[in-house]
Design an enzyme around this catalytic site. Sequence first.
Site, mmCIF file in Angstrom:
data_model
loop_
_atom_site.group_PDB
_atom_site.id
_atom_site.type_symbol
_atom_site.label_atom_id
_atom_site.label_comp_id
_atom_site.label_asym_id
_atom_site.label_seq_id
_atom_site.Cartn_x
_atom_site.Cartn_y
_atom_site.Cartn_z
ATOM 1 C CG ASP A 105 -2.110 -0.937 1.022
ATOM 2 O OD1 ASP A 105 -2.716 -0.915 -0.067
ATOM 3 O OD2 ASP A 105 -2.419 -1.700 1.960
ATOM 4 C CG ASP A 157 -8.143 -3.189 -2.803
ATOM 5 O OD1 ASP A 157 -8.572 -4.207 -3.369
ATOM 6 O OD2 ASP A 157 -8.589 -2.791 -1.722
#
Length: 392
Positions: A110, A175
């Site tokens: 991330d 994602d």
Amino acid sequence: MNIIKSSLLLVPFALFSCKSQTDTALTLEKSEKQLTELRVLSMREQKNPRSIHTDGSVRWVESPYDWTEGFFPGTCWMQYERTKDEKWKEAAIAIQDLYKQHKDLTNDHDLGFIFNNSFGKAYRITGEDQYKQVLIDASRSLITRFNKNVGCIQSWDVVGNWQAERGWKFPVIIDNLMNLEMLFEVAELTNDNIYKEIAIQHANTTMKNHFRPDGSSYHVVDYDPQTGEIAHRVTAQGFADESAWARGQSWALYGYTMCYRYTKDKKYLDFAEKIANFILNHPNYPKDGVPYWDFNAPKIPNEPRDASSAAILASALIELSDYTGGRYLQNAQHILNSLATDNYTAKQGENGNFILMHSVGSIPHGNEIDVPLNYADYYYIEALMRLKAKNL
């Protein structure tokens, strides 16, 4: 649980007029007023806001690491860019400095969310090399997770985590497309194509393996890291393995639209349109444009909405409209008009001083259900800023 139902919002599309520049500006001003108290509290506590607890108090980002770390500082940078108020810049710098050291972490994917959305904005707005170097360092860390056999960047480490209990070895989530923007950007900043090459390989592998014929996406594809073969196609945060988790569809649309921006490869544009058409023409896509948390949730219309999915979707559609002669712009405006109503925008001083209500983190994990989320506000402000740049 406060659930927005379709029966409350069956308003004819014609009643939602296109926003004028004044309307967009007023919405941004209203949002700034709401966020100001959150900024003041954040600076006083020297903490980074993520959501709220059940008692209404602010929930701060998780220690020592949280994938949502970059969103509130990024929102502050956008407010500074719009207002030139130094207090927003001071807050952005102070809060992003709390996690700056995470640029060197190699155990999670991330880093693009975290650093591109905060330090990336800092560099674009200020031009200061210190911010560029953080982006480069974070990108170097991120590409260590790329596996040539798979052709993807690994999302989650599984050893010692709940993913291992499911037998996963190399999970890649939809994602992860969002983290590629930092790699594309750093490739341009450094003239080093390794970052762009990895981003393209990841995008292509995901396009091949993550999607169904109708343009909907699985949430998770688990690979064999030795052979690159697909082991599982499953969900983590959606209703079921074969369902269309709403935020995942928005990530996918945003991701391939962004890939087209950097590569001008028409296959990404065509694919983004395919995803958009799946979303916008789905029989369970609500009249107000704010998706249920999963397109296949079993109790629709009595299911929670996800304002974060809507905000991401609106921002993506605005950019997609740039490449399609204005197509999808009305869809984006419609979503933003809905989000700006009292159904989704909190009254000033309420909602922990976050802007949007009614977002969903993960229903299967029982986490952040029907609450404000820092990334919902981030993409809402981004979408409004994109709309304002069009003088709309």
